[in-house]
Design a protein around this motif. Sequence first.
Motif, mmCIF file in Angstrom:
data_model
loop_
_atom_site.group_PDB
_atom_site.id
_atom_site.type_symbol
_atom_site.label_atom_id
_atom_site.label_comp_id
_atom_site.label_asym_id
_atom_site.label_seq_id
_atom_site.Cartn_x
_atom_site.Cartn_y
_atom_site.Cartn_z
ATOM 1 N N ILE A 48 -1.799 8.734 6.218
ATOM 2 C CA ILE A 48 -1.421 10.128 6.449
ATOM 3 C C ILE A 48 -1.035 10.789 5.127
ATOM 4 O O ILE A 48 -1.488 11.902 4.822
ATOM 5 N N ILE A 49 -0.225 10.103 4.326
ATOM 6 C CA ILE A 49 0.178 10.653 3.032
ATOM 7 C C ILE A 49 -1.047 10.852 2.140
ATOM 8 O O ILE A 49 -1.195 11.895 1.488
ATOM 9 N N ARG A 50 -1.948 9.873 2.117
ATOM 10 C CA ARG A 50 -3.164 10.007 1.315
ATOM 11 C C ARG A 50 -3.989 11.211 1.769
ATOM 12 O O ARG A 50 -4.491 11.984 0.960
ATOM 13 N N SER A 51 -4.075 11.404 3.077
ATOM 14 C CA SER A 51 -4.816 12.540 3.620
ATOM 15 C C SER A 51 -4.172 13.870 3.209
ATOM 16 O O SER A 51 -4.864 14.819 2.849
ATOM 17 N N LEU A 52 -2.835 13.927 3.258
ATOM 18 C CA LEU A 52 -2.137 15.147 2.853
ATOM 19 C C LEU A 52 -2.369 15.430 1.368
ATOM 20 O O LEU A 52 -2.548 16.584 0.968
ATOM 21 N N ARG A 53 -2.395 14.376 0.554
ATOM 22 C CA ARG A 53 -2.701 14.545 -0.877
ATOM 23 C C ARG A 53 -4.121 15.082 -1.063
ATOM 24 O O ARG A 53 -4.351 15.964 -1.883
ATOM 25 N N GLU A 54 -5.063 14.514 -0.306
ATOM 26 C CA GLU A 54 -6.454 14.971 -0.395
ATOM 27 C C GLU A 54 -6.583 16.430 0.022
ATOM 28 O O GLU A 54 -7.470 17.142 -0.461
ATOM 29 N N ASP A 55 -5.710 16.875 0.918
ATOM 30 C CA ASP A 55 -5.706 18.272 1.337
ATOM 31 C C ASP A 55 -5.031 19.183 0.309
ATOM 32 O O ASP A 55 -4.972 20.385 0.499
ATOM 33 N N GLY A 56 -4.504 18.601 -0.760
ATOM 34 C CA GLY A 56 -3.948 19.400 -1.841
ATOM 35 C C GLY A 56 -2.433 19.413 -1.969
ATOM 36 O O GLY A 56 -1.899 20.090 -2.842
ATOM 37 N N LEU A 57 -1.723 18.705 -1.095
ATOM 38 C CA LEU A 57 -0.267 18.698 -1.202
ATOM 39 C C LEU A 57 0.171 17.802 -2.356
ATOM 40 O O LEU A 57 -0.299 16.658 -2.480
ATOM 41 N N PRO A 58 1.070 18.290 -3.209
ATOM 42 C CA PRO A 58 1.512 17.525 -4.378
ATOM 43 C C PRO A 58 2.603 16.514 -4.012
ATOM 44 O O PRO A 58 3.788 16.747 -4.224
ATOM 45 N N ILE A 59 2.208 15.384 -3.445
ATOM 46 C CA ILE A 59 3.150 14.377 -2.963
ATOM 47 C C ILE A 59 3.104 13.161 -3.877
ATOM 48 O O ILE A 59 2.029 12.643 -4.185
ATOM 49 N N GLU A 60 4.277 12.707 -4.288
ATOM 50 C CA GLU A 60 4.411 11.491 -5.087
ATOM 51 C C GLU A 60 5.442 10.590 -4.420
ATOM 52 O O GLU A 60 6.157 11.028 -3.521
ATOM 53 N N TYR A 61 5.508 9.366 -4.904
ATOM 54 C CA TYR A 61 6.472 8.398 -4.366
ATOM 55 C C TYR A 61 7.428 7.990 -5.475
ATOM 56 O O TYR A 61 7.010 7.646 -6.578
ATOM 57 N N CYS A 62 8.728 8.040 -5.205
ATOM 58 C CA CYS A 62 9.758 7.619 -6.152
ATOM 59 C C CYS A 62 10.206 6.212 -5.766
ATOM 60 O O CYS A 62 10.773 6.023 -4.689
ATOM 61 N N ARG A 63 9.933 5.248 -6.655
ATOM 62 C CA ARG A 63 10.291 3.859 -6.356
ATOM 63 C C ARG A 63 11.805 3.657 -6.298
ATOM 64 O O ARG A 63 12.294 2.916 -5.457
ATOM 65 N N SER A 64 12.538 4.335 -7.181
ATOM 66 C CA SER A 64 13.993 4.121 -7.182
ATOM 67 C C SER A 64 14.660 4.718 -5.948
ATOM 68 O O SER A 64 15.570 4.133 -5.383
ATOM 69 N N ALA A 65 14.191 5.896 -5.506
ATOM 70 C CA ALA A 65 14.751 6.528 -4.303
ATOM 71 C C ALA A 65 14.063 6.019 -3.037
ATOM 72 O O ALA A 65 14.524 6.279 -1.930
ATOM 73 N N GLN A 66 12.947 5.308 -3.202
ATOM 74 C CA GLN A 66 12.141 4.816 -2.091
ATOM 75 C C GLN A 66 11.827 5.923 -1.097
ATOM 76 O O GLN A 66 12.086 5.811 0.105
ATOM 77 N N SER A 67 11.246 7.001 -1.623
ATOM 78 C CA SER A 67 10.896 8.131 -0.768
ATOM 79 C C SER A 67 9.765 8.934 -1.392
ATOM 80 O O SER A 67 9.627 9.002 -2.609
ATOM 81 N N TYR A 68 8.976 9.557 -0.516
ATOM 82 C CA TYR A 68 7.974 10.510 -0.971
ATOM 83 C C TYR A 68 8.674 11.838 -1.236
ATOM 84 O O TYR A 68 9.704 12.140 -0.628
ATOM 85 N N TYR A 69 8.114 12.630 -2.147
ATOM 86 C CA TYR A 69 8.684 13.933 -2.470
ATOM 87 C C TYR A 69 7.575 14.855 -2.960
ATOM 88 O O TYR A 69 6.500 14.388 -3.352
ATOM 89 N N TYR A 70 7.830 16.153 -2.913
ATOM 90 C CA TYR A 70 6.891 17.136 -3.453
ATOM 91 C C TYR A 70 7.159 17.307 -4.940
ATOM 92 O O TYR A 70 8.317 17.414 -5.354
ATOM 93 N N THR A 71 6.094 17.357 -5.739
ATOM 94 C CA THR A 71 6.246 17.554 -7.179
ATOM 95 C C THR A 71 6.214 19.031 -7.557
ATOM 96 O O THR A 71 6.449 19.372 -8.703
ATOM 97 N N ASP A 72 5.925 19.881 -6.586
ATOM 98 C CA ASP A 72 5.874 21.320 -6.812
ATOM 99 C C ASP A 72 6.336 22.001 -5.528
ATOM 100 O O ASP A 72 6.412 21.374 -4.472
ATOM 101 N N HIS A 73 6.636 23.286 -5.630
ATOM 102 C CA HIS A 73 7.075 24.052 -4.461
ATOM 103 C C HIS A 73 5.943 24.109 -3.431
ATOM 104 O O HIS A 73 4.809 24.428 -3.775
ATOM 105 N N VAL A 74 6.249 23.798 -2.196
ATOM 106 C CA VAL A 74 5.277 23.838 -1.104
ATOM 107 C C VAL A 74 5.826 24.741 -0.014
ATOM 108 O O VAL A 74 6.965 24.585 0.421
ATOM 109 N N LYS A 75 5.017 25.693 0.399
ATOM 110 C CA LYS A 75 5.394 26.592 1.498
ATOM 111 C C LYS A 75 4.379 26.391 2.617
ATOM 112 O O LYS A 75 3.176 26.473 2.391
ATOM 113 N N VAL A 76 4.869 26.109 3.802
ATOM 114 C CA VAL A 76 4.004 25.841 4.947
ATOM 115 C C VAL A 76 4.012 27.046 5.874
ATOM 116 O O VAL A 76 5.068 27.500 6.302
ATOM 117 N N ASN A 77 2.827 27.557 6.170
ATOM 118 C CA ASN A 77 2.653 28.633 7.148
ATOM 119 C C ASN A 77 1.451 28.280 8.001
ATOM 120 O O ASN A 77 0.343 28.187 7.501
#
Length: 102
Positions: free
Chosen positions: A42-71
């Motif tokens: 699912i995360i890979r698919s969201l990335r392919e759709d253009g969402l700037p998602i990365e994973y932080c190993r120290s926080a063990q969480s996905y996060y946005y690398t840029d502002h994302v607005k969902v409409n």
Amino acid sequence: MKIKKHNESFAYIDELIRRRATGPPQLLGKKIGVTGWQAKRIIRSLREDGLPIEYCRSAQSYYYTDHVKVNFSITVGDLNILKILGGQASTRIPKPVYLVTH
């Protein structure tokens, strides 16, 4: 309605990513009701759709690398039956109208 279910799931994933509260893929999968492997897909698919998602190993969480607005919305005629703004979903299902003739 599958569209409604998928968009509510996306709204929840979006909220978790915004809060940096996804956890690792296995935990994210548990939170959204899928396996860890499916969560990764699912995360890979969201990335392919253009969402700037990365994973932080120290926080063990996905996060946005840029502002994302969902409409996202579905409108039938003048009635908005599904609306997602910034990850918050609101649904308005119209009450049935019955015509009674004598």
